[in-house]
Design an enzyme around this catalytic site. Structure first.
Site, PDB file in Angstrom:
ATOM      1  N   CYS A  43      -3.160  12.624  56.865  1.00  0.00           N
ATOM      2  CA  CYS A  43      -2.354  11.867  56.055  1.00  0.00           C
ATOM      3  C   CYS A  43      -2.054  10.562  56.713  1.00  0.00           C
ATOM      4  CB  CYS A  43      -0.386  12.927  56.297  1.00  0.00           C
ATOM      5  SG  CYS A  43       0.350  12.011  55.621  1.00  0.00           S
ATOM      6  N   CYS A  48      -2.574   9.370  53.458  1.00  0.00           N
ATOM      7  CA  CYS A  48      -1.699   9.380  52.512  1.00  0.00           C
ATOM      8  C   CYS A  48      -1.060   8.027  53.015  1.00  0.00           C
ATOM      9  CB  CYS A  48      -0.814  10.763  52.245  1.00  0.00           C
ATOM     10  SG  CYS A  48      -0.206  11.684  53.706  1.00  0.00           S
ATOM     11  N   LYS A  51      -2.895   4.887  53.015  1.00  0.00           N
ATOM     12  CA  LYS A  51      -3.579   5.021  51.290  1.00  0.00           C
ATOM     13  C   LYS A  51      -1.912   3.836  50.488  1.00  0.00           C
ATOM     14  CE  LYS A  51      -3.767   8.750  49.336  1.00  0.00           C
ATOM     15  NZ  LYS A  51      -4.476   9.708  48.674  1.00  0.00           N
ATOM     16  N   TYR A 179      -6.887  13.186  42.434  1.00  0.00           N
ATOM     17  CA  TYR A 179      -5.398  12.216  43.338  1.00  0.00           C
ATOM     18  C   TYR A 179      -6.477  11.012  43.740  1.00  0.00           C
ATOM     19  CZ  TYR A 179      -5.162  14.142  47.563  1.00  0.00           C
ATOM     20  OH  TYR A 179      -5.806  14.595  49.022  1.00  0.00           O
ATOM     21  N   GLU A 183      -6.149   6.898  42.668  1.00  0.00           N
ATOM     22  CA  GLU A 183      -5.543   6.136  43.729  1.00  0.00           C
ATOM     23  C   GLU A 183      -5.746   5.255  43.870  1.00  0.00           C
ATOM     24  OE1 GLU A 183      -2.292   9.274  45.385  1.00  0.00           O
ATOM     25  OE2 GLU A 183      -3.946   8.992  46.222  1.00  0.00           O
ATOM     26  N   HIS A 438      23.271   3.570  35.111  1.00  0.00           N
ATOM     27  CA  HIS A 438      22.872   2.476  34.001  1.00  0.00           C
ATOM     28  C   HIS A 438      23.343   1.108  34.622  1.00  0.00           C
ATOM     29  CE1 HIS A 438      21.967   0.711  29.983  1.00  0.00           C
ATOM     30  NE2 HIS A 438      22.359  -0.141  29.942  1.00  0.00           N
ATOM     31  N   GLU A 443      18.133   7.013  34.792  1.00  0.00           N
ATOM     32  CA  GLU A 443      19.175   7.691  33.518  1.00  0.00           C
ATOM     33  C   GLU A 443      18.197   8.715  32.203  1.00  0.00           C
ATOM     34  OE1 GLU A 443      20.606   5.119  31.379  1.00  0.00           O
ATOM     35  OE2 GLU A 443      19.664   3.471  31.765  1.00  0.00           O
TER      36      GLU A 443
END
Length: 449
Positions: A43, A48, A51, A179, A183, A438, A443
């Site tokens: 990682c 991760c 990346k 993934y 990616e 908002h 939302e």
């Protein structure tokens, strides 16, 4: 004299191994850890973290273009320098490696910066030839990229090497549909490379909801990424100018400058000496463990990707912590693998938690699906037609939310908080009762109809 040199010897200083070593030491155990590369594991070093930094860098391609619609005057075409991004990312990796090392040392964990293998139930051999003994051995060596063999396959690279490229390739062919493949397809595409993604089947990101993955495929193709489905490598030939000639089934030969294989990762158990201790493996080479991460050998445990339970860094960390609690704090602990959120940092990113619509229909029968298909406010002003998609799946009988999936700007950041609600078993009515914040994209989660 003590019966063993250590209470715990950890093989592999990735996320799971480091957490297990640190927490065990905090509970009073005498701990050592061996790592043949850098502290931090996949990682931090080659996964991760670097990346995600490349993803941030690639995002500027669109951000700088959109900025003009927001009044920013940018003279000429922005100039991108791959070497600057690469070197800054690698420098950050080194910084984190140092931080992980400091954490271990601050907890009096002895670090061996070399390979270690198992010689027996309580014995570990270091690459230097020395042998150490431990009451407990924890294997946390992670997983390694799967590299298929075919004519010319030696010319391809894996995700391990992609962070160290000397220059940005003009034409990239990526094999895979998970993934990692998607990616890096987004990263290279936004940095200016021509990208082709080759997959053996006709489905990308199989574990995600079909509506979400179909939307990513549509957007990726609009951005100029080519897809070759139901195709496998026939050969790769290196040409005199350094480029490669690639042939996959059903397609004409294609000239590219880089071939990246991203067809999955396999548990890194080969050559560890597990057979010497009688540790059982499954048919994929993963270490078999029980709910407390114990192997069939009482003194040997394993956590993280090497067990192939769930290949995610946060899961490895939880497994490492649970191991320490169980073995050194007299607090038997297990990990709950139900309803784990996950994300793909594609362009745009997607995220999901719980059941997909297909899984829910198969398991529950009667479900209700709520969707919001919209353009983010920023995209509207930037005249970018890219649309986000939020999807909620509920049990029709109880109103309980069983799945939440989304694709769009900042989807993983939004889903992390929403995943708490799904894990807690909240209902669609609970979401409806929350006043919308908002104007935000998030939302939409409380406005779904």
């Amino acid at each position: 004299m003590a019966e063993f040199d250590y209470d715990l010897f950890v093989i592999g200083a990735g996320s799971g191994g480091v957490r297990a070593a640190r927490v065990s030491a905090a509970f009073g155990a005498k701990v050592a850890i061996a790592e043949e590369h850098k502290v931090g594991g996949t990682c931090v070093i080659r996964g991760c973290v670097p990346k995600k930094l490349l993803v941030y860098g690639a995002h500027f391609a669109e951000d700088l273009k959109d900025a003009r619609k927001f009044g920013w005057k940018l003279d000429g075409k922005p100039d991108f320098d791959w070497a600057t991004l690469r070197d800054n990312v690698l420098a950050e990796v080194d910084r984190i490696n140092g931080a992980y090392t400091d954490t271990l040392e601050n907890h009096d964990v002895e670090i061996f910066k070399e390979r270690a293998t198992i010689e027996g139930p309580n014995s570990v051999k270091l690459a230097s030839g020395e042998t150490r003994t431990a009451k407990h051995i924890l294997v946390a060596t992670g997983a390694w990229p799967h590299m298929p063999e075919f004519q010319g396959s030696e010319h391809a690279i894996s995700s391990n090497e992609v962070f160290h490229l000397e220059k940005l390739p003009g034409r990239v062919l990526i094999a895979g549909a998970g993934y990692i493949a998607n990616e890096f397809a987004g990263i290279f595409n936004k940095l200016g490379s021509k990208v082709t993604l080759v997959n053996r089947s006709d489905v990308i990101l199989r574990q995600y909801d079909q509506s979400i993955r179909d939307r990513l495929l549509q957007i990726s193709m609009t951005k100029g990424i080519d897809f070759c489905f139901n195709a496998e490598f026939e050969y790769i030939e290196k040409q005199e100018d350094g480029s490669f000639l690639v042939k996959v089934t059903g397609e004409e030969e294609k000239e590219v400058d880089l071939i990246l294989i991203a067809t999955g990762r396999r548990p890194k158990t080969e050559g560890l000496g597990l057979d010497a201790a009688g540790v059982a493996l499954d048919d994929k080479g993963a270490i078999k463990v029980d709910e407390y991460s114990k192997t069939n050998v009482d003194s040997i445990y394993a956590v993280g990707d090497v067990t192939d339970r769930v290949q995610l860094t946060p899961v490895a960390i939880r497994e490492g912590h649970a191991f320490a609690e169980t073995v050194f704090n007299d607090n038997p602990s297990t990990v709950d693998y139900d309803c784990i959120p996950s994300a793909v940092f594609s362009h745009p990113p997607l995220a999901g938690v719980g059941m997909t619509e297909g899984e829910a229909r198969n398991q529950l029968g009667s479900v209700k699906v709520y969707q919001s298909d919209f353009r983010a406010m920023k995209n509207v002003l930037a005249e970018r037609n890219e649309r986000a998609l939020y999807k909620m799946i509920t049990d029709a009988d109880t109103d309980r939310i069983v799945g939440l999936h989304m694709i769009g700007p900042d989807a993983p950041e939004i889903l992390q908080a929403a995943a708490v609600a799904v894990k807690a078993g909240l209902t669609k009515t609970d979401f409806d009762n929350v006043v919308a914040l908002h104007p935000t994209m998030a939302e939409e989660l409380v406005l779904l109809r």
